[in-house]
Scaffold this active site. Structure first.
Site, PDB file in Angstrom:
ATOM      1  CE  LYS A  91      -4.038  -1.976   2.369  1.00  0.00           C
ATOM      2  NZ  LYS A  91      -3.545  -3.336   2.597  1.00  0.00           N
ATOM      3  CD  GLU A 101      -5.008   5.811   4.181  1.00  0.00           C
ATOM      4  OE1 GLU A 101      -6.191   5.439   4.079  1.00  0.00           O
ATOM      5  OE2 GLU A 101      -4.172   5.648   3.270  1.00  0.00           O
ATOM      6  NE  ARG A 139      -7.169  -9.820  -3.342  1.00  0.00           N
ATOM      7  CZ  ARG A 139      -8.329  -9.323  -2.933  1.00  0.00           C
ATOM      8  NH1 ARG A 139      -9.424  -9.553  -3.644  1.00  0.00           N
ATOM      9  NH2 ARG A 139      -8.417  -8.592  -1.840  1.00  0.00           N
TER      10      ARG A 139
END
Length: 671
Positions: A116, A200, A292
């Site tokens: 990430k 974040e 995916r």
């Protein structure tokens, strides 16, 4: 196209891949753990190979064993499904080195997107909006605390590797940061093998909207519109739909362009999902790319008329994406689709995952409006080692309102006997105004969870449901009587009849049912679908009652009504189309004694592994203090002191595997 592929997964996604392969004439090779030797994906595949013990680390995460099976079985390619090895770049590389095709993106794309932190940095460099935060590799707790203060609260701690809502914490103040960081890192390490986290800014009341992207080896990249996944509980998606009720055509164009730009920055190949956090004003920020297929891919398939697994296979085989997709900047949607996940879990106990044999499993019949993706059937076992999903229900219709009605009908047709399920929770969910009106955000369910749970009603407060259950039981008992009589030593005995007949007066039978654990006795006079029912001071006259193929029809006090019924020798569940009620049958003349839970011990609520032991013999603890942390069914459970007291004994250590109801901590007797 491939002649034979190996599916490196289990459960409903393995079964779903097998269905597409069978339609295309592709042979399938399944792999299975010891716990899955009799699983549905094993039975559906053309051939299935054992690869190890029940724990994922001993089987489905053993890339070397899976590749060896692929070679030995003559498979040309490996489809990883989702979860397990699907986003493991090292596994993708190993597949290619073995001369096989990995049905997914290149390992390089995975490495850049699997983190990430790396994904955010790359997107920021490409001009894609990202949420302010910290993505550095330095994981010193003091540095992370300083970065948290710089970013400001509230903020989110997220595992840098992984997904599925694991390893995520919201922190609203500086004094909450350290314990949440420790917990998040521990969960990330257990789930993904790496404890790196990123920080974040937390966007208040955001929506979670993702775009399906697809790329081929010829340089074509497209998006297949959005899916909204804002209905979440503890970061786990509960309801997914397309199109989003929030996204306007203009916003769809902007977000779609950003999704394609993100994929093009990677020269992306095969299926992927670009996920965005969207603010109330329509401001959107890149969150992550899942390299995916997604669990919720069926809703996209339903509205676009596509088979995304087939697209994956064709792209992996070197084919170009269909021209109809390449020519259209956005693919027009046909109608609206909604997906729900039916789990073996107990919403009344904090959604505690369940396990056990599915004694009865009724799912809606597939149709043009309802799709069921499942990896289990009646009689199968939901094990403690894997995700407790029973099935995915997907409903489609021309409008969102109509699709919600289809979903309510599909849920009403569901019944699970064995482990507890979340079906009642889902039924309340799709009727809740926030869902119906499309004004959900990612934190709504957690903030208003009580509104989605069944009310703590008193036993017997719904006499109509009680009388319906009693009537169904009486008809069931009467229908079974001839069969039992024929099997007895005196098939013509009048005592073998179940009509309650007595000389000189109307016979009376007593039907005893447990309603939310409370015994309720109903006196019944009559037979053959005509009864007078008495429950305390409440009475009902029942006429013309019939029970056929799971449907009870009866006139109660002159008004004819209809219920769906699921019934066995122990339980009866009735559903009036809006609400379901379940009762347990009890002996007519025996009173059940319910044991009281001890306040002097902490027990394992289900089988699992002890992760952390915080209790020490001789120490004083407060009521509600966390004493142990155990891991079960892919989640951490905090076990707390039932009362204040002194720890007398600790009977488990970190790493121990314990059975359900095992006593883990004993407290000294009070006072």
């Amino acid at each position: 196209m491939f002649k034979r592929i190996l599916i490196a997964n289990r459960g409903e996604i393995a079964c779903r891949i097998i269905r597409t392969c069978r339609r295309l004439g592709i042979e399938t090779v399944a792999v299975h753990s010891d716990a899955d030797a009799g699983a549905q994906h094993v039975r559906l595949a053309d051939v299935a190979w054992p690869i190890g013990g029940p724990r994922p680390a001993d089987s489905y995460l053993r890339g070397d064993a899976i590749i060896e099976v692929a070679r030995a079985s003559g498979a040309e390619a490996i489809h990883p499904g989702y979860g397990f090895l699907s986003e493991n770049a090292d596994f993708a590389d190993a597949v290619e080195r073995a001369g096989l095709v990995f049905i997914g993106p290149a390992a390089d794309s995975m490495r850049r997107m699997g983190s990430k932190a790396g994904a955010k940095e790359l997107m920021a460099a490409r001009g894609v909006p990202v949420v302010p935060g910290y993505t550095g590799e330095d994981q010193d707790p003091a540095l992370l605390a300083r970065e948290a203060s710089r970013i400001g609260f509230p903020l989110m701690i997220k595992a840098a590797h992984g997904g599925g809502g694991k390893g995520m914490r919201i922190v609203r103040s500086a004094d909450e940061f350290a314990p949440n960081l420790e917990s998040c890192q521990r969960e990330a390490k257990n789930a993904f093998g790496r404890e790196r986290v990123l920080l974040e800014r937390y966007i208040e009341q955001p929506r979670h909207i993702e775009f399906q992207v697809f790329g081929d080896r010829h340089g074509n990249i497209v998006h297949l519109n959005e899916r909204e996944c804002s209905a979440q509980r503890r970061y786990q998606k509960v309801l997914e739909e397309t199109p989003s009720p929030f996204v306007t055509p203009s916003l769809r164009e902007k977000m779609g362009d950003a999704a394609v730009a993100a994929a093009r920055a990677l020269d992306y190949v095969n299926a992927g999902t670009v996920e965005f956090i969207v603010g109330p004003a329509g401001d959107f920020y890149f969150m992550e790319i899942n390299t995916r297929l997604q669990v919720e891919h069926p809703v996209t398939e339903m509205v676009l008329g596509l088979d995304l697994v087939e697209l994956q296979l064709r792209v992996a085989a070197g084919e170009e994406l269909p021209g109809s997709l390449i020519r259209n900047k956005a693919v027009p949607a046909n109608g609206h689709a909604i997906e729900l996940r039916l789990y073996a879990e107990d919403p009344d106990q904090g959604f505690l995952p369940g396990s056990g044999t599915l004694d009865k499993l009724h799912l809606p019949a597939p149709s043009a409006h309802v799709r069921v993706d499942s990896g289990v059937v009646e009689g199968d076992t939901v094990t403690i080692f894997y995700d407790p999903m029973i099935a995915k229900l997907i409903a489609w219709d021309t409008t969102r309102e109509a699709a919600l009605v289809r979903m309510r009908e599909a849920l009403a047709a569901c019944a699970v006997v064995g482990p507890k399920s979340n079906v009642e929770f889902l039924e309340r969910l799709v009727r809740h105004p926030a869902i119906v009106e499309g004004r959900i955000d990612t934190g709504y369910l957690d903030r208003h969870l009580d509104e989605f749970l069944a009310p703590r009603a008193e036993a017997g407060e719904d006499p109509l449901a009680l009388f319906a259950a009693t009537t169904a039981w009486l008809l069931h008992e009467e229908a079974a009587a001839p069969r039992l009589a024929r099997a007895s030593g005196d098939p013509f005995s009048p005592w073998a009849q179940a009509d309650g007949w007595r000389l000189g007066h109307r016979g009376k039978r007593i039907v005893a049912l447990l309603d939310r654990g409370t015994r309720v006795e109903v006196g019944a006079h009559g037979a053959a679908g005509r009864y007078r029912l008495d429950a305390g001071s409440t009475h009902a006259e029942v006429e013309r009652a019939t029970l056929h193929e799971g449907v009870l029809s009866a006139a109660v006090d002159g008004i004819t009504r209809r219920w769906r019924v699921v019934l066995d020798d122990e339980r009866v569940t009735v559903h009036d189309g809006d609400r379901r009620r379940s009762f347990t049958h009890a002996p007519a003349f025996a009173y059940a004694a319910a044991g009281e839970a001890s306040g002097d011990r902490v027990v394992a609520p289900m089988p699992g592994r002890i992760v952390v032991v915080k209790a020490k013999p001789g120490e004083d603890v407060a009521e509600g203090q966390e004493l142990l942390v155990m891991e079960a069914m892919k989640m951490e459970l905090s076990l707390k002191a039932p009362r204040a007291g002194r720890v007398e004994a600790v009977q488990a250590a970190a790493g121990d595997f314990v059975e359900a109801d095992a006593v883990l901590v004993r407290l000294a007797q009070a006072g």
